[in-house]
Design a protein around this motif. Structure first.
Motif, PDB file in Angstrom:
ATOM      1  N   ARG A   1     -10.684  -0.164  -5.850  1.00  0.00           N
ATOM      2  CA  ARG A   1     -10.517   1.184  -6.386  1.00  0.00           C
ATOM      3  C   ARG A   1      -9.052   1.407  -6.736  1.00  0.00           C
ATOM      4  N   PRO A   2      -8.741   2.352  -7.591  1.00  0.00           N
ATOM      5  CA  PRO A   2      -7.340   2.573  -8.008  1.00  0.00           C
ATOM      6  C   PRO A   2      -6.389   2.887  -6.848  1.00  0.00           C
ATOM      7  N   GLU A   3      -6.860   3.567  -5.822  1.00  0.00           N
ATOM      8  CA  GLU A   3      -5.970   3.914  -4.700  1.00  0.00           C
ATOM      9  C   GLU A   3      -5.826   2.778  -3.690  1.00  0.00           C
ATOM     10  N   GLY A   4      -6.404   1.633  -3.970  1.00  0.00           N
ATOM     11  CA  GLY A   4      -6.222   0.464  -3.112  1.00  0.00           C
ATOM     12  C   GLY A   4      -7.405   0.180  -2.206  1.00  0.00           C
TER      13      GLY A   4
ATOM     14  N   LEU B   1      -3.819  -4.502   6.540  1.00  0.00           N
ATOM     15  CA  LEU B   1      -3.820  -3.487   5.505  1.00  0.00           C
ATOM     16  C   LEU B   1      -2.721  -2.484   5.837  1.00  0.00           C
ATOM     17  N   ILE B   2      -1.749  -2.346   4.939  1.00  0.00           N
ATOM     18  CA  ILE B   2      -0.653  -1.402   5.111  1.00  0.00           C
ATOM     19  C   ILE B   2      -0.595  -0.540   3.850  1.00  0.00           C
ATOM     20  N   ASP B   3      -0.809   0.757   4.024  1.00  0.00           N
ATOM     21  CA  ASP B   3      -0.780   1.713   2.907  1.00  0.00           C
ATOM     22  C   ASP B   3      -1.692   1.297   1.761  1.00  0.00           C
ATOM     23  N   GLY B   4      -2.874   0.791   2.088  1.00  0.00           N
ATOM     24  CA  GLY B   4      -3.850   0.425   1.075  1.00  0.00           C
ATOM     25  C   GLY B   4      -3.619  -0.922   0.421  1.00  0.00           C
TER      26      GLY B   4
END
Length: 193
Positions: free
Chosen positions: A12-15, A33-36
């Motif tokens: 998805r676009p937000e990660g 996983l760090i900030d998406g």
């Protein structure tokens, strides 16, 4: 130039989301996983790091009271976009062999043994993220001329930030998250206490 594997493309676009990690069978071991964003362990692990993690797991397991489990390299689902993998952690969660992550409210202590490639994340990013998630204790273990130095932090609940409680060389004694006594020099195989 080779194409990026399809599994590396965010869905998805937000990660990426925390739950996506359980569906990424192709991802390398120790993917966080760090900030998406997916973070991979890219450099080979040093023997000092591996042995330090093993020695700490063994020592803390021996000292943990009933109801506290010590595990290595299991992620903590901090929120939707963050699922770091500490080198070891202590939890009050019951043993479940199919578990792939812990929650912050189950986690009493996270420990990161610093490697050259993880130094920035361990010293700044994870320090902040673990505190914001409410994990009560954080230890950062640094290699100082072959000897471990433990930088210990305790959560200041009102500010959701860590306060340093000590820099431990040679020996560590604490009562949080449980009574612990460590001969730090003795954790390094081949070194005399």
């Amino acid at each position: 130039m080779t194409a990026v594997p399809e599994w590396m493309r965010p869905p998805r676009p937000e990660g990426w989301y925390s739950d996506d990690l359980d569906r990424l069978a192709e991802a390398p071991r120790h993917t966080e996983l760090i900030d998406g964003a997916l973070v991979f362990m890219m450099s080979p692990q040093r023997v000092w790091h591996a042995r330090m993690v093993t020695a700490l797991v063994n020592s803390l397991t021996d000292q943990a009271p009933a109801g506290i489990e010590v595990d290595r390299e299991i992620t903590v689902r901090l929120d939707r976009w963050n699922r770091p993998e500490p080198d070891l952690l202590a939890t009050r969660a019951p043993y479940d062999p199919s578990r792939t992550f812990y929650l912050p409210e189950e986690t009493l202590l996270v420990v990161e043994v610093v490697s050259p490639e993880s130094a920035h994340r361990d010293r700044t990013v994870k320090l902040r993220k673990y505190a914001e998630a409410g994990i009560p204790n954080y230890w950062r273990v640094e290699d100082q001329d072959g000897s471990p130095v433990v930088h210990a932090y305790e959560l200041d609940e009102p500010t959701r930030s860590y306060a340093p409680t000590g820099i431990h060389r040679h020996e560590l004694r604490t009562t949080t998250p449980f009574t612990i006594k460590l001969d730090l020099d003795g954790l390094v195989p081949g070194r005399k206490s």
